[in-house]
Design an enzyme around this catalytic site. Structure first.
Site, PDB file in Angstrom:
ATOM      1  N   SER A  46       0.809  -1.427   0.039  1.00  0.00           N
ATOM      2  CA  SER A  46       0.056   0.018  -0.127  1.00  0.00           C
ATOM      3  C   SER A  46       0.746   1.412   0.011  1.00  0.00           C
ATOM      4  O   SER A  46       1.891   1.257   0.349  1.00  0.00           O
ATOM      5  CB  SER A  46      -1.026   0.054   1.258  1.00  0.00           C
ATOM      6  N   TYR A  54      -2.433  -1.119  10.359  1.00  0.00           N
ATOM      7  CA  TYR A  54      -2.351  -1.235   8.881  1.00  0.00           C
ATOM      8  C   TYR A  54      -1.219  -0.807   8.146  1.00  0.00           C
ATOM      9  O   TYR A  54      -0.522  -1.679   7.501  1.00  0.00           O
ATOM     10  CB  TYR A  54      -3.909  -0.634   8.437  1.00  0.00           C
TER      11      TYR A  54
END
Length: 257
Positions: free
Chosen positions: A148, A161
Site C-alpha cells: 500500500s 495497517y
C-alpha cells in the site's frame, strides 16, 4: 525476444479474490489466458464469483477454495486443491487483507494482533508454502504481494495497517534476495487510494472525497482496474529480471508531496 505477457497457460492463485482489486486481478489473468484459482474466506461470495466468472469466461479454467489465510491447514488444502485442479501453481498473488482504522490511544492487543496476522504473517506463510512447491518441483515462479501507499506515508489512525504494509515491503525484499537463485521473483504493488469496500466509509464522506481528489495529481481516486496492469506485469515474463521491487499505483498522490 517475445514481448507478450506470456501468461497463457499459467496457473495463478489469488487470495482475497472475491471483490475489489482481487476480483479485477482474476479477470485480468483470465483475459490473458491463465487458469485462476480463487481463495477467499467468504464462501457465499466465492460461489457467486466463480459462477459469474464461468459464465463470462466459458473457455477459461476457474476453480476455488474457501480459505482462512491465518490457518495453515486451510493454506495446505487450497494448494492441494489448485494442484488437483490445474496440476501445479506458477503465480501467487497475495491480496487478502483487512483495514483497521482507530486512534492509536484506543488500540487493543487483540485487534492489533489480528491485523498483523492477516496482513503480514499469513502472507509470509502462504508464500513459504508456495515456494516450497516451486523448490520441490525445481521450477521458477512469481509471487506478488499487495502492499500500500501507507508503506511509505504515515497514515493517522492506521498504525497497525500501515505497519503491516511497511512490513510487506521489507518482506518482499528479503524473500526476493533469498529466492532469486531458485528462479523465483518476488515483488509487490502499492496501491494508493482505491475505491474498494475497504474504504467504504471514507467514500461516503463528501469532505474527505473533496480533499483526497484535490491531493491526487490525476484528480480522482483509483479504481481496482487501475491496479491490475502492474500485477499482470510483475507476474509476466516481461518482469523476469525484476525482483525485490515495488510499483506504486497512486495517480501521482505521492509525487505531489
Amino acid at each position: 525476444m517475445n514481448y507478450s505477457l506470456g501468461l497463457n497457460g499459467k496457473n495463478v492463485l489469488i487470495t482475497g479474490a472475491t471483490g475489489g482489486i482481487g476480483l479485477e486481478c482474476v479477470k485480468g489473468f483470465l483475459e490473458n489466458g491463465a487458469s485462476v484459482f480463487l481463495c477467499d474466506i467468504n464462501e457465499a461470495a466465492l460461489a457467486d464469483s466463480v459462477k459469474a466468472l464461468s459464465e463470462a469466461y466459458p473457455a477459461a479454467k476457474v476453480a476455488c477454495s474457501v480459505c482462512d489465510v491465518t490457518k495453515d491447514e486451510d493454506i495446505e488444502s487450497a494448494l492441494e486443491a489448485v494442484e488437483k485442479a490445474f496440476g501445479s501453481i506458477d503465480i501467487l498473488i497475495n491480496n487478502a487483507g483487512i483495514s483497521h482504522d482507530i486512534y492509536s490511544m484506543l488500540e487493543n492487543r487483540s485487534d492489533w494482533g489480528r491485523v498483523i496476522d492477516i496482513n503480514l504473517t499469513a502472507q509470509f506463510f502462504f508464500s513459504q508454502k508456495v515456494f516450497n512447491r516451486f523448490w520441490y518441483k525445481k521450477k521458477g515462479g512469481k509471487i506478488v504481494f499487495m502492499s500500500s501507499l501507507s508503506a511509505f506515508l504515515g497514515v493517522p489512525t492506521a498504525a497497525a495497517y500501515s505497519a503491516t504494509k511497511g512490513g510487506i515491503l521489507q518482506l518482499t525484499k528479503s524473500l526476493a534476495g533469498e529466492w532469486a537463485r531458485f528462479g523465483v521473483q518476488v515483488n509487490c504493488v502499492c496501491p494508493g487510494f482505491i475505491e474498494t469496500p475497504l474504504i467504504d466509509a471514507q467514500l461516503k464522506d463528501e469532505r474527505w472525497m473533496k480533499y483526497m481528489t484535490a491531493r491526487v495529481a490525476q484528480k480522482r481516486l483509483g479504481k481496482p482496474e487501475d491496479v491490475v496492469g502492474s500485477v499482470l506485469f510483475l507476474s509476466s515474463q516481461l518482469s523476469d529480471y525484476i525482483t525485490g521491487t515495488s510499483i506504486v499505483v497512486d495517480g501521482g498522490f505521492s509525487a505531489c508531496g
